[in-house]
Design a protein around this motif. Structure first.
Motif, PDB file in Angstrom:
ATOM      1  N   ASP A   1       6.210   2.078   0.573  1.00 37.75           N
ATOM      2  CA  ASP A   1       5.946   0.645   0.709  1.00 37.75           C
ATOM      3  C   ASP A   1       5.717   0.087  -0.688  1.00 37.75           C
ATOM      4  OD1 ASP A   1       4.688  -1.887   1.017  1.00 37.75           O
ATOM      5  OD2 ASP A   1       4.056  -1.338   3.042  1.00 37.75           O
ATOM      6  N   GLU A   2       6.663  -0.704  -1.194  1.00 38.08           N
ATOM      7  CA  GLU A   2       6.584  -1.192  -2.576  1.00 38.08           C
ATOM      8  C   GLU A   2       5.419  -2.151  -2.802  1.00 38.08           C
ATOM      9  OE1 GLU A   2      10.343  -2.809  -3.645  1.00 38.08           O
ATOM     10  OE2 GLU A   2      11.398  -0.880  -3.525  1.00 38.08           O
ATOM     11  N   LYS A   3       4.960  -2.800  -1.743  1.00 37.28           N
ATOM     12  CA  LYS A   3       3.856  -3.745  -1.900  1.00 37.28           C
ATOM     13  C   LYS A   3       2.513  -3.031  -2.007  1.00 37.28           C
ATOM     14  CE  LYS A   3       6.116  -7.536   0.585  1.00 37.28           C
ATOM     15  NZ  LYS A   3       6.022  -8.473   1.752  1.00 37.28           N
ATOM     16  N   THR A   4       2.310  -2.026  -1.179  1.00 34.46           N
ATOM     17  CA  THR A   4       1.001  -1.358  -1.139  1.00 34.46           C
ATOM     18  C   THR A   4       0.978  -0.027  -1.892  1.00 34.46           C
ATOM     19  OG1 THR A   4       1.512  -0.157   0.898  1.00 34.46           O
ATOM     20  CG2 THR A   4       0.603  -2.388   1.121  1.00 34.46           C
ATOM     21  N   GLY A   5       2.161   0.521  -2.159  1.00 33.06           N
ATOM     22  CA  GLY A   5       2.226   1.846  -2.767  1.00 33.06           C
ATOM     23  C   GLY A   5       2.053   2.974  -1.780  1.00 33.06           C
ATOM     24  N   GLU A   6       1.843   2.645  -0.508  1.00 31.72           N
ATOM     25  CA  GLU A   6       1.694   3.678   0.511  1.00 31.72           C
ATOM     26  C   GLU A   6       3.018   4.405   0.722  1.00 31.72           C
ATOM     27  OE1 GLU A   6       0.464   4.120   5.248  1.00 31.72           O
ATOM     28  OE2 GLU A   6       0.430   2.162   4.258  1.00 31.72           O
TER      29      GLU A   6
ATOM     30  N   THR B   1      -7.583  11.119   7.195  1.00 29.48           N
ATOM     31  CA  THR B   1      -7.963  10.198   6.136  1.00 29.48           C
ATOM     32  C   THR B   1      -9.474  10.040   6.061  1.00 29.48           C
ATOM     33  OG1 THR B   1      -5.897   8.987   6.352  1.00 29.48           O
ATOM     34  CG2 THR B   1      -7.700   7.856   5.256  1.00 29.48           C
TER      35      THR B   1
END
Length: 510
Positions: free
Chosen positions: A200-205, A505
């Motif tokens: 996910d490019e927005k969150t880095g996830e 997590t």
């Protein structure tokens, strides 16, 4: 398709070397001697985003002599393919046995190495079941197929990277001993794997999803022959991008108690760790305590330990077609067999080699001696340990239909288990919420936790033969110096009730 042993192996001077080594061992007073000549070829190819990132092709060739002299083991190995050298190696093995006998006596032990009886198997030849030897396929064809499969995944929305690999092994062994057994064998096995990664490019996830196709004792046809050859690769590759996208958006699991339907692609590893290792009798007797650990399933509990529910039936098997631990004869000249380990939920057997079988009074070995190279001594290793399906058992869909609130687990990932093979935790590739008998979308951050006997005791149903899959691994480790063995574990889908689920997590943040 029936195959013969590779002629390039048969022309090697193994019989002359065996004759020289065994004659020397007899002359030096060995009570038993065996000679093992091996050629093990291993090759691997790795691709990153459809481009080659590494490969190797290696061959290990040599021979070993193992003796019992004065009630003690002796072992030596060599690579010089002359009869004089083979005789010297036998002499070194006897010298080692004499030294071991002195050390044992100095320690105050009177334990002697004695081997369980085994019928003589004269001039036996065995070849594993496959159609196309992968080493007969050009490297360009192998990497080309992996690149094409990688391209399919990379072309899908949401897939950022793809790792692809193929491991292949051809193992040739010649064995002879002073009792008169002579065997020649050839095994072929391979393990293809692809992993798709989403970011996910927005969150880095990021997360990943790997193919669930198991490693197998098959040939190149496994990759090209479709479902009839063991696996539908087209169907699996088509599913992965959508499953990965759903996983990225999936909610995190709420910890608690759930009913689990566990797919064979996940359950094989739980069998390996909690049953396969626990029923190795050398571990149960403490002989592996310094490295590989011990077992809660100790020898005094044979015939008494309630391993699981009454529908639990587990076999040890060196004969299963396409099994990674399947052989014709083990590395002590023992013919391959199948036997019960757990019957109706009770521990009834162990995995044995000839010394442990004699030491414990259990009669004949069930053929579990293996060395992974000519430079290593045979040790007791795992057979194909498998959970039997119910003859008229339900389908996976029918198991799911009977669950009101649960999770369906697919594919193996990380795992943890204690040195006695008792307390464990497993994750997976895919987790689906089950609500009122139906799948209701994916979950993530799931791990199931239990003790071995609680987990198998909670097994409420096993699937039928139509759900049975032979899973496994190339890389089971044991012994000092370390050795690697390939092993398969067959099982059906199965239902487990009231299993503790953790959120990985949340656990990591504690």
């Amino acid at each position: 398709m029936a195959h013969e042993v590779d002629q390039s192996f048969l022309v090697l001077p193994m019989r002359a070397l065996a004759d020289a080594a065994l004659a020397r061992a007899r002359a030096l007073g060995a009570e038993h001697a065996d000679f093992r000549f091996e050629r093990v070829r291993s090759a691997a190819w790795r691709l990153r985003d459809g481009r080659p990132s590494g490969s190797h092709d290696t061959t290990d060739l040599g021979y070993a002599v193992r003796v019992v002299h004065g009630g003690a083991w002796g072992f030596a190995s060599g690579v010089d393919l002359t009869m004089d050298a083979a005789a010297r190696v036998a002499g070194q093995a006897v010298a080692m046995a004499k030294l071991s006998a002195r050390v044992i006596a100095a320690a105050g032990s009177d334990e002697r190495v004695e081997l369980a009886d085994e019928p003589v198997h004269s001039e036996k030849v065995w070849v594993s079941s496959y159609e196309i030897n992968p080493f007969d396929v050009p490297d360009e064809e192998k990497t080309g197929l992996l690149a094409e499969w990688s391209g399919r995944l990379l072309a899908a929305d949401g897939v950022a990277h793809v790792d692809a690999s193929l491991l292949t092994v051809q193992e040739n062994k010649f064995y002879a001993d002073t009792a008169g057994t002579v065997t020649t064998q050839q095994r072929v096995r391979l393990h293809p794997s692809l992993t798709a990664v989403a970011v996910d490019e927005k969150t880095g996830e990021f997360d990943s999803m790997r193919t669930i196709a198991p490693p197998v004792g098959r040939g190149w046809e496994y990759l090209t022959g479709g479902r009839a050859a063991g696996w539908d690769w087209d169907a699996e590759l088509a599913r992965i991008p959508g499953l990965l996208a759903e996983k990225m958006a999936a909610p995190s699991v709420e910890p608690g108690s759930y009913d689990l339907v566990v797919d064979p692609s996940n359950l094989w590893l739980t069998i390996h760790e909690s049953i396969g290792h626990a029923t190795e009798l050398d571990r149960a007797l403490g002989y592996e305590a310094a490295y590989a650990g011990t077992s809660f399933a100790t020898f005094d509990r044979l015939g008494k330990l309630k391993y699981g529910s009454e529908i639990m039936n587990v076999t040890g098997d060196r004969t299963a077609e396409h099994g990674l631990a399947t052989v014709g004869y083990d590395d002590e000249g023992v013919e391959a067999q199948s036997w019960d380990l757990v019957k109706d939920g009770t521990l009834v057997g162990y995995q044995l080699d000839r010394r442990i079988a004699r030491l414990t009074g259990l009669g004949r070995s069930n053929g579990c001696a293996f060395a992974d190279s000519p430079g290593h001594v045979p040790v007791q290793r795992m057979a194909n340990v498998s959970l039997l399906p119910a003859p008229e058992g339900p389908s996976t869909d029918e198991l799911i239909a009977g669950v009101e609130h649960g999770i369906y687990v697919i594919g193996d990932r990380s795992w943890s288990i204690d040195m006695q093979r008792y307390n464990f935790q497993f994750t997976g590739q895919r987790f689906f919420r089950i609500e009122n008998g139906r799948l209701a979308g994916q979950l993530k951050d799931v791990a199931y936790q239990a003790t071995t006997t609680d987990f198998w005791g909670s097994m409420a149903a096993v699937g039928g033969p139509q759900t049975y899959v032979l899973g496994g691994a190339f890389n089971c480790g044991k012994a000092q110096p370390g050795q690697i063995a390939a092993v398969s574990h067959g099982c059906p889908s199965a239902l487990f009730q009231g299993v503790s689920i953790l959120n990985t997590t949340q656990e990591a943040g504690r």
